[in-house]
Scaffold this motif. Structure first.
Motif, short mmCIF file in Angstrom:
data_model
loop_
_atom_site.label_atom_id
_atom_site.label_comp_id
_atom_site.label_asym_id
_atom_site.label_seq_id
_atom_site.Cartn_x
_atom_site.Cartn_y
_atom_site.Cartn_z
N SER A 68 0.81 -1.22 0.00
CA SER A 68 0.00 0.00 0.00
C SER A 68 0.84 1.27 0.00
CB SER A 68 -0.93 0.01 1.22
OG SER A 68 -0.19 0.18 2.42
N TRP A 69 2.12 1.16 0.27
CA TRP A 69 2.94 2.36 0.45
C TRP A 69 2.93 3.30 -0.74
CZ3 TRP A 69 8.11 1.01 3.38
CH2 TRP A 69 7.79 0.54 4.67
N ALA A 70 3.02 2.77 -1.96
CA ALA A 70 3.04 3.64 -3.14
C ALA A 70 1.73 4.43 -3.26
CB ALA A 70 3.31 2.83 -4.39
N THR A 71 0.62 3.79 -2.96
CA THR A 71 -0.67 4.49 -3.02
C THR A 71 -0.73 5.58 -1.97
OG1 THR A 71 -1.77 2.53 -3.89
CG2 THR A 71 -3.18 4.22 -2.89
N ILE A 72 -0.21 5.33 -0.78
CA ILE A 72 -0.17 6.35 0.27
C ILE A 72 0.65 7.55 -0.22
CG2 ILE A 72 0.67 6.87 2.59
CD1 ILE A 72 0.11 3.79 3.17
N MET A 73 1.83 7.28 -0.79
CA MET A 73 2.68 8.35 -1.32
C MET A 73 1.96 9.11 -2.44
SD MET A 73 6.31 6.40 -1.59
CE MET A 73 6.80 5.24 -0.33
N ASP A 74 1.31 8.37 -3.32
CA ASP A 74 0.57 8.96 -4.44
C ASP A 74 -0.49 9.93 -3.92
OD1 ASP A 74 -1.95 9.05 -6.10
OD2 ASP A 74 -0.78 7.88 -7.50
N GLU A 75 -1.28 9.49 -2.96
CA GLU A 75 -2.34 10.36 -2.44
C GLU A 75 -1.77 11.58 -1.73
OE1 GLU A 75 -5.20 10.12 -3.58
OE2 GLU A 75 -5.20 8.06 -4.30
N TYR A 76 -0.66 11.41 -1.02
CA TYR A 76 -0.04 12.58 -0.36
C TYR A 76 0.56 13.51 -1.41
CZ TYR A 76 1.28 14.83 4.01
OH TYR A 76 1.36 15.69 5.08
N ALA A 77 1.05 12.95 -2.51
CA ALA A 77 1.60 13.79 -3.58
C ALA A 77 0.54 14.71 -4.16
CB ALA A 77 2.20 12.92 -4.68
N HIS A 78 -0.72 14.29 -4.14
CA HIS A 78 -1.80 15.19 -4.59
C HIS A 78 -1.87 16.43 -3.70
CE1 HIS A 78 -3.48 12.93 -7.91
NE2 HIS A 78 -3.44 11.83 -7.17
N GLN A 79 -1.48 16.31 -2.43
CA GLN A 79 -1.46 17.47 -1.55
C GLN A 79 -0.42 18.48 -2.02
OE1 GLN A 79 -3.89 17.78 0.83
NE2 GLN A 79 -4.58 15.83 -0.03
N VAL A 80 0.70 17.98 -2.57
CA VAL A 80 1.71 18.87 -3.15
C VAL A 80 1.08 19.63 -4.31
CG1 VAL A 80 3.98 18.99 -4.26
CG2 VAL A 80 3.57 17.32 -2.42
N ASP A 81 0.34 18.93 -5.15
CA ASP A 81 -0.36 19.58 -6.26
C ASP A 81 -1.30 20.65 -5.73
OD1 ASP A 81 -1.80 20.29 -8.57
OD2 ASP A 81 -2.85 18.38 -8.69
N PHE A 82 -2.14 20.29 -4.77
CA PHE A 82 -3.15 21.23 -4.26
C PHE A 82 -2.54 22.48 -3.63
CE2 PHE A 82 -5.75 17.18 -3.33
CZ PHE A 82 -6.33 17.19 -4.58
N PHE A 83 -1.45 22.31 -2.85
CA PHE A 83 -0.96 23.41 -2.02
C PHE A 83 0.36 24.03 -2.46
CE2 PHE A 83 -3.66 21.01 1.05
CZ PHE A 83 -4.63 22.00 1.22
N VAL A 84 1.10 23.38 -3.36
CA VAL A 84 2.42 23.89 -3.72
C VAL A 84 2.47 24.33 -5.19
CG1 VAL A 84 4.88 23.34 -3.86
CG2 VAL A 84 3.52 22.44 -1.97
N LEU A 85 1.86 23.57 -6.06
CA LEU A 85 1.92 23.90 -7.48
C LEU A 85 0.94 25.02 -7.84
CD1 LEU A 85 2.08 20.30 -9.01
CD2 LEU A 85 3.96 21.80 -8.33
N ASP A 86 1.35 25.83 -8.78
CA ASP A 86 0.48 26.88 -9.30
C ASP A 86 0.24 26.58 -10.78
OD1 ASP A 86 2.78 27.69 -10.72
OD2 ASP A 86 3.26 29.25 -9.26
#
Length: 185
Positions: free
Chosen positions: A87-105
């Motif tokens: 499950s680790w890759a999926t956990i990382m994947d879902e947290y990476a969406h937080q980078v998209d939401f809050f860091v990327l413009d």
């Protein structure tokens, strides 16, 4: 004694537990001790600095069928977490969406979309396959490029895989310039 144990177990499921793994700032809702350990293990296995996300994230664990992300929230399926390291890759994947939401413009997203070979960024065009969206390729690449392990379930099996959108080292170098974080060794 049984009442005391029941009260402790009930509190563990109701009261959010804080965590700071690999720089991430998150709390749990509905997660058992084993599920919290699985999430921490996943985020700690990655060399990605989750601390770039400037907001606290709530990690919800339950019977959701699928895992997903919205700004400030991850929903992780309890059945998936029971598979442990798988499950680790999926956990990382879902947290990476937080980078998209809050860091990327928009400018960073446009650059990443182009470099990752995506047709659109994130579901603004209907009818596209999952892997045609830049946000999905981005999240998959974070999961693979920052944990390139034989145990990673996102390990690319073909050039068509989302996590094969570009070589891992090239993606880490690109992300270091786009997000301003150091490239791990």
């Amino acid at each position: 004694m049984l009442r005391r144990l029941a009260a402790v177990l009930a509190a563990a499921f109701i009261i959010p537990a804080s965590a700071q793994a690999a720089g991430g700032d998150y709390v749990f809702q509905g997660a058992s001790a084993a599920e919290r350990s699985t999430v921490r293990g996943a985020l700690n296995a990655s060399s990605f600095d989750w601390g770039v996300v400037p907001k606290q994230v709530t990690v919800h664990v339950g019977r959701y069928g699928v895992s997903r992300s919205t700004p400030g929230h991850l929903w992780l399926d309890r059945g998936l977490l029971a598979s442990g390291r798988f499950s680790w890759a999926t956990i990382m994947d879902e947290y990476a969406h937080q980078v998209d939401f809050f860091v990327l413009d928009p400018a960073r997203r446009a650059l990443l979309q182009q470099r990752l070979g995506a047709s659109a960024w994130c579901y603004e065009v209907s009818g596209l396959a999952h892997g045609a969206h830049g946000c999905e390729r981005f999240a998959s690449m974070v999961a693979w490029a920052y944990w390139p392990s034989k145990d990673n379930s996102y390990r690319p099996a073909s050039p068509a895989d989302e996590s094969a959108a570009m070589p891992a080292g090239e993606f880490r170098a690109l992300l270091s310039t786009v997000v301003g974080m150091p490239t791990p060794a």
